[in-house]
Design a protein around this motif. Structure first.
Motif, PDB file in Angstrom:
ATOM      1  N   MET A  37       0.824  -1.210   0.000  1.00 23.38           N
ATOM      2  CA  MET A  37       0.000   0.000   0.000  1.00 23.38           C
ATOM      3  C   MET A  37       0.863   1.267   0.000  1.00 23.38           C
ATOM      4  SD  MET A  37      -3.002  -1.143  -0.320  1.00 23.38           S
ATOM      5  CE  MET A  37      -3.910   0.373  -0.139  1.00 23.38           C
ATOM      6  N   ASN A  38       2.025   1.210   0.607  1.00 22.06           N
ATOM      7  CA  ASN A  38       2.931   2.362   0.532  1.00 22.06           C
ATOM      8  C   ASN A  38       3.374   2.624  -0.910  1.00 22.06           C
ATOM      9  OD1 ASN A  38       2.898   3.048   3.252  1.00 22.06           O
ATOM     10  ND2 ASN A  38       4.518   1.586   3.768  1.00 22.06           N
ATOM     11  N   GLN A  39       3.693   1.553  -1.631  1.00 19.03           N
ATOM     12  CA  GLN A  39       4.077   1.722  -3.025  1.00 19.03           C
ATOM     13  C   GLN A  39       2.909   2.234  -3.878  1.00 19.03           C
ATOM     14  OE1 GLN A  39       5.704  -1.981  -4.363  1.00 19.03           O
ATOM     15  NE2 GLN A  39       7.339  -2.034  -2.819  1.00 19.03           N
ATOM     16  N   LEU A  40       1.720   1.674  -3.637  1.00 18.55           N
ATOM     17  CA  LEU A  40       0.550   2.127  -4.383  1.00 18.55           C
ATOM     18  C   LEU A  40       0.221   3.582  -4.053  1.00 18.55           C
ATOM     19  CD1 LEU A  40      -1.710   1.301  -6.340  1.00 18.55           C
ATOM     20  CD2 LEU A  40      -3.060   0.594  -4.343  1.00 18.55           C
ATOM     21  N   ILE A 115      -7.077   6.057   0.210  1.00 19.60           N
ATOM     22  CA  ILE A 115      -5.814   5.349   0.437  1.00 19.60           C
ATOM     23  C   ILE A 115      -4.980   6.022   1.518  1.00 19.60           C
ATOM     24  CG2 ILE A 115      -4.474   6.576  -1.331  1.00 19.60           C
ATOM     25  CD1 ILE A 115      -3.254   3.848  -2.066  1.00 19.60           C
ATOM     26  N   THR A 116      -5.124   7.326   1.622  1.00 22.26           N
ATOM     27  CA  THR A 116      -4.411   8.027   2.699  1.00 22.26           C
ATOM     28  C   THR A 116      -4.992   7.651   4.055  1.00 22.26           C
ATOM     29  OG1 THR A 116      -3.960   9.855   1.203  1.00 22.26           O
ATOM     30  CG2 THR A 116      -3.711  10.287   3.537  1.00 22.26           C
ATOM     31  N   GLN A 117      -6.323   7.554   4.131  1.00 26.88           N
ATOM     32  CA  GLN A 117      -6.954   7.146   5.385  1.00 26.88           C
ATOM     33  C   GLN A 117      -6.515   5.741   5.789  1.00 26.88           C
ATOM     34  OE1 GLN A 117      -8.071  10.059   6.841  1.00 26.88           O
ATOM     35  NE2 GLN A 117      -9.906   8.907   7.416  1.00 26.88           N
ATOM     36  N   PHE A 118      -6.486   4.796   4.849  1.00 24.17           N
ATOM     37  CA  PHE A 118      -6.055   3.430   5.144  1.00 24.17           C
ATOM     38  C   PHE A 118      -4.599   3.400   5.598  1.00 24.17           C
ATOM     39  CE2 PHE A 118      -4.163  -0.605   3.714  1.00 24.17           C
ATOM     40  CZ  PHE A 118      -4.933  -1.495   4.447  1.00 24.17           C
ATOM     41  N   LYS A 119      -3.763   4.193   4.966  1.00 26.95           N
ATOM     42  CA  LYS A 119      -2.344   4.186   5.303  1.00 26.95           C
ATOM     43  C   LYS A 119      -2.081   4.847   6.649  1.00 26.95           C
ATOM     44  CE  LYS A 119       2.078   5.923   3.510  1.00 26.95           C
ATOM     45  NZ  LYS A 119       2.323   6.905   4.577  1.00 26.95           N
ATOM     46  N   LEU A 196      -7.979  -1.022  -1.686  1.00 24.65           N
ATOM     47  CA  LEU A 196      -7.482  -1.238  -3.037  1.00 24.65           C
ATOM     48  C   LEU A 196      -8.503  -0.816  -4.102  1.00 24.65           C
ATOM     49  CD1 LEU A 196      -5.682  -4.690  -2.667  1.00 24.65           C
ATOM     50  CD2 LEU A 196      -4.621  -2.512  -3.211  1.00 24.65           C
ATOM     51  N   LEU A 197      -9.752  -1.075  -3.877  1.00 25.97           N
ATOM     52  CA  LEU A 197     -10.769  -0.847  -4.899  1.00 25.97           C
ATOM     53  C   LEU A 197     -11.317   0.577  -4.891  1.00 25.97           C
ATOM     54  CD1 LEU A 197     -12.726  -4.216  -4.597  1.00 25.97           C
ATOM     55  CD2 LEU A 197     -10.977  -3.596  -6.258  1.00 25.97           C
ATOM     56  N   GLU A 198     -11.483   1.165  -3.712  1.00 31.89           N
ATOM     57  CA  GLU A 198     -12.111   2.489  -3.641  1.00 31.89           C
ATOM     58  C   GLU A 198     -11.281   3.574  -4.326  1.00 31.89           C
ATOM     59  OE1 GLU A 198     -14.459   5.245  -0.335  1.00 31.89           O
ATOM     60  OE2 GLU A 198     -13.119   3.626   0.296  1.00 31.89           O
ATOM     61  N   PRO A 199      -9.964   3.672  -4.167  1.00 34.14           N
ATOM     62  CA  PRO A 199      -9.190   4.685  -4.909  1.00 34.14           C
ATOM     63  C   PRO A 199      -9.235   4.474  -6.418  1.00 34.14           C
ATOM     64  CG  PRO A 199      -7.929   3.898  -3.045  1.00 34.14           C
ATOM     65  CD  PRO A 199      -9.106   2.992  -3.167  1.00 34.14           C
ATOM     66  N   LEU A 200      -9.201   3.175  -6.843  1.00 29.91           N
ATOM     67  CA  LEU A 200      -9.271   2.920  -8.276  1.00 29.91           C
ATOM     68  C   LEU A 200     -10.627   3.313  -8.846  1.00 29.91           C
ATOM     69  CD1 LEU A 200      -7.478  -0.544  -8.402  1.00 29.91           C
ATOM     70  CD2 LEU A 200      -6.524   1.705  -8.922  1.00 29.91           C
ATOM     71  N   LEU A 201     -11.684   3.049  -8.077  1.00 27.92           N
ATOM     72  CA  LEU A 201     -13.015   3.453  -8.513  1.00 27.92           C
ATOM     73  C   LEU A 201     -13.118   4.977  -8.619  1.00 27.92           C
ATOM     74  CD1 LEU A 201     -15.949   2.658  -9.153  1.00 27.92           C
ATOM     75  CD2 LEU A 201     -16.418   2.766  -6.693  1.00 27.92           C
ATOM     76  N   GLY A 202     -12.584   5.684  -7.634  1.00 24.73           N
ATOM     77  CA  GLY A 202     -12.604   7.146  -7.694  1.00 24.73           C
ATOM     78  C   GLY A 202     -11.788   7.692  -8.859  1.00 24.73           C
ATOM     79  N   TYR A 203     -10.649   7.038  -9.125  1.00 24.98           N
ATOM     80  CA  TYR A 203      -9.808   7.480 -10.240  1.00 24.98           C
ATOM     81  C   TYR A 203     -10.543   7.333 -11.572  1.00 24.98           C
ATOM     82  CZ  TYR A 203      -6.017   7.386 -13.663  1.00 24.98           C
ATOM     83  OH  TYR A 203      -5.231   7.601 -14.764  1.00 24.98           O
ATOM     84  N   MET A 204     -11.190   6.170 -11.766  1.00 20.89           N
ATOM     85  CA  MET A 204     -11.892   5.943 -13.021  1.00 20.89           C
ATOM     86  C   MET A 204     -13.094   6.867 -13.162  1.00 20.89           C
ATOM     87  SD  MET A 204      -9.985   3.826 -14.461  1.00 20.89           S
ATOM     88  CE  MET A 204     -11.012   3.640 -15.890  1.00 20.89           C
TER      89      MET A 204
END
Length: 709
Positions: A37-40, A115-119, A196-204
């Motif tokens: 997750m740090n790399q992502l 992803i920031t909240q998860f990290k 993993l899925l929520e940031p990708l969904l927001g990006y798309m």
């Protein structure tokens, strides 16, 4: 989704090795999730930073395109087509910049925030619980060790109680911490998938929204604009290719033709010396003294311009004067064992320059050019002196009284007519050539004899002059020399459609006898200018001439006070000098004057800044506008008169109809009143009231009018 592995929370109190082994597996998985997750997070943060940079760069590009028209390029800075095209591109790119800014905001909210909240929250919580569990486990092991070391022989209730209490507290703490730790590790399996899925969904979703906004902005009109720009770019590219090909061919031709010129001293048989040059330009070496015996040589560009030798250094926009060739001497010299040197010396010998040409051909051409210029300057000087002598003689003849002029003037007068003596001197010459019609006219028919000339503007005054009052009949008021009374002047109409202002200088005015031919203005110009030259009068009063549809006004440029007002209907003649277009004049017809008649004409002469014809055109336009306005006024008055006549006829017709109606009513009443009295005797009669008798009279008058009609 498949089932998620979980840690058994109910086995936390037992804390078996199998549970600890399973816990180690979950901890390894949490560590792997944290690293991934740090790399992502870094990759997505780069996307976000790149989007912000793209938005800022797009906005900056739009701003720079808007500022293109404000730039001052030395070449091609006034290309309006390019400026308008870039302005259009600026609008489109500005809209794209807004779309990129919206995309950046959506990426920040929908991609970076989850992803920031998860990290920052969930993974840190796991690390914190792991440390707390490790501490609680160590405390529990230490308490168990102390409890195991209690003495069997010497039991101490107090010590036993403390150790037992310590074991209870540490075991409870370990159990609670372990349960929370297991719960967090189990929850991490769900949060991992969400993170993993929520940031990708927001990006798309942000990208889809961005593409939708782009499709809305890129309409058919923009596509047509881009197609036109593409066509223009292709045309420019083809034009550039043609120019490049032409320049390459020119370079090849020049290389072939210039090959013999690369030699510093070309063959004189191929390049002969031109000995008929009037201008010469090229690089020369000039000698500059740096001490008593030392000197340096500098290479500069020299060229001849008129009677001057000019020098220009590299990079300079214009050249400067190096030597005045007038009355100079040119001679070949030997200097410091250099070839092709010559010296130019001024006529007084105080200034000299030693120059060196690059080749023998340049040396001979420069020498011949200088010699030719010296001869030409001497010839022009001699011609100028002869011309100046002739001009001075003509000027003296033009302003000096002579018997020949008086004889020529008398010859134009009719036979038997004597000319009264005059104190004013006239001249046969004028600034422009006299017209052919003027030769057939007598001077006395244009300008009255003994007419004074007014050289300055004097404001209207009211002074008692009995002699003049009797002649003009103005009751003791002196006649205004400019043809105006000393009373109030009619102000200019505010709704005048013509307002033109010119800068003029008053030369003079004088009374004239005729105002029906432009030669009057020409003769007045000649006499006023000749009188100014004779009496050395050079001062002129500058004013602003305001041309309107009602009048001409002379206004003081400093105080804005009206000096004189000339009613436009009184301006009967205006003309410009035939040759000097700066001079113009007009004739004003006024009441009173030096003559015994009621009307007099005064001619005013002015000088303008090359606007004489424009002023006359403006006065003509004003008179045309005034004429059309007067015709319209008369037409409107005539129309009103016709309407009044029609209205009067309508009133008479209506009155006549009313009379006829009253007569019919009276007849009906008479007939009705006569029926009951038919059986009366002859001595009986019907008595009518006064109103009825009047109506009967009116009826008789109406019948008479009808019969007459």
């Amino acid at each position: 989704m498949p089932g998620i592995d979980k840690l058994p929370i109910e086995e936390t109190l037992e804390d078996s090795p199998q549970t600890r082994s399973l816990l180690g597996v979950f901890e390894e998985d949490a560590t792997a999730i944290s690293n991934y997750m740090n790399q992502l997070y870094q990759a997505m943060h780069r996307i976000y930073d790149a989007q912000n940079e793209l938005s800022a760069a797009t906005h900056l590009t739009s701003k720079l395109l808007k500022e293109y028209e404000k730039q001052r390029f030395p070449l091609g800075g006034d290309d309006e087509v390019m400026s308008s095209t870039l302005q259009q591109f600026s609008k489109v790119i500005d809209e794209l910049s807004s779309c990129h800014a919206v995309l950046s905001t959506q990426l920040a909210d929908a991609m970076m925030f989850p992803i920031t909240q998860f990290k920052e929250r969930d993974l840190k919580e796991i690390l914190t619980l792991k440390e707390v569990f490790q501490i609680a486990s160590n405390d529990h092991d230490a308490a168990i060790n102390r409890y195991s070391r209690l003495s069997k022989k010497r039991e101490n209730d107090k010590v036993k109680y403390e150790v037992t209490e310590d074991v209870y507290t540490s075991r409870k703490k370990q159990h609670q911490t372990m349960m929370h730790y297991f719960c967090a590790l189990n929850t991490l399996q769900y949060k991992k998938k969400i993170a993993l899925l929520e940031p990708l969904l927001g990006y798309m979703q942000a990208q889809i929204s961005f593409f939708k906004m782009g499709s809305e902005n890129l309409n058919e009109q923009l596509e047509e604009f881009l197609a036109n720009i593409g066509t223009s770019v292709q045309n420019v590219r083809r034009e550039m290719d043609c120019d490049v090909e032409t320049m390459q061919q020119t370079i090849e031709d020049l290389e072939v033709a210039s090959d013999p010129l690369y030699v510093p001293d070309p063959d004189p048989t191929k390049f002969p010396v031109n000995r008929n040059l009037t201008r010469k330009a090229g690089y020369l070496n000039t000698r500059n003294k740096t001490g008593l015996v030392s000197s340096t040589w500098d290479r500069q560009f020299y060229f001849t311009q008129g009677g001057n030798l000019m020098s220009q250094a590299r990079g300079d926009v214009a050249g400067g004067l190096a030597m005045d060739i007038d009355n100079c001497s040119v001679m070949a010299v030997d200097c410091e064992d250099r070839r092709y040197c010559f010296q130019i010396t001024s006529f007084d010998g105080k200034k000299s320059s030693i120059l060196q040409a690059e080749s023998k051909k340049d040396h001979e051409e420069l020498y011949q050019t200088f010699c030719f210029l010296l001869i030409l300057i001497l010839f022009l000087k001699k011609s100028k002196q002869e011309t100046a002598a002739r001009v001075n003689q003509c000027a003296l003849e033009a302003v000096t009284p002579s018997p020949s002029f008086q004889q020529r003037h008398e010859s134009l007068r009719p036979a038997g007519q004597s000319r009264p003596p005059t104190a004013r001197t006239s001249s046969s010459g004028s600034l422009g050539s006299e017209s052919t019609n003027l030769a057939a006219l007598s001077l006395d028919s244009l300008v009255a004899p003994d007419t004074p000339i007014q050289f300055d503007i004097i404001s209207p005054v009211c002074e008692d002059q009995p002699g003049q009052a009797k002649a003009s009949g103005q009751g003791g008021r002196r006649t205004n020399p400019f043809g105006e009374s000393g009373g109030s002047i009619k102000s200019e109409a505010e709704d005048s459609i013509l307002h033109q202002l010119f800068i003029v200088r008053f030369l003079g005015s004088m009374e004239v006898k005729s105002d029906d031919h432009p030669d009057v203005v020409y003769e007045t110009m000649r006499q006023i200018l000749a009188a100014r030259a004779i009496h050395n009068i050079f001062r002129m009063t500058e004013s602003h001439l305001l041309v309107t549809c009602d009048c001409l006004k002379l206004i003081d440029p400093q105080t804005q006070v009206t000096r004189l007002t000339f009613p436009l209907p009184c301006v009967v003649l205006y003309a410009t000098h035939q040759e000097n277009k700066r001079l113009f004049g007009f004739v004003l017809r006024t009441s009173g004057g030096r003559s015994e008649s009621n009307l007099s004409s005064v001619c005013y002469i002015f000088e303008s800044n090359n606007e004489g014809e424009k002023i006359c055109d403006s006065v003509g336009l004003a008179k045309q506008i005034a004429l059309h306005a007067e015709l319209d006024r008369r037409a409107s008055e005539k129309q009103k008169e016709i309407e009044r006549v029609k209205e009067k006829q309508q009133k008479e017709l209506s009155k006549q109809k009313q009379i006829e109606k009253d007569l019919e009513e009276q007849s009906r009443l008479i007939a009705a009143s006569s029926r009951p009295n038919q059986a009366c005797s002859e001595g009986q009669f019907v008595v009518l009231s006064s109103s009825q008798s009047e109506e009967s009279d009116l009826g008789e008058e109406g019948k008479k009018r009808e019969s007459e009609a």
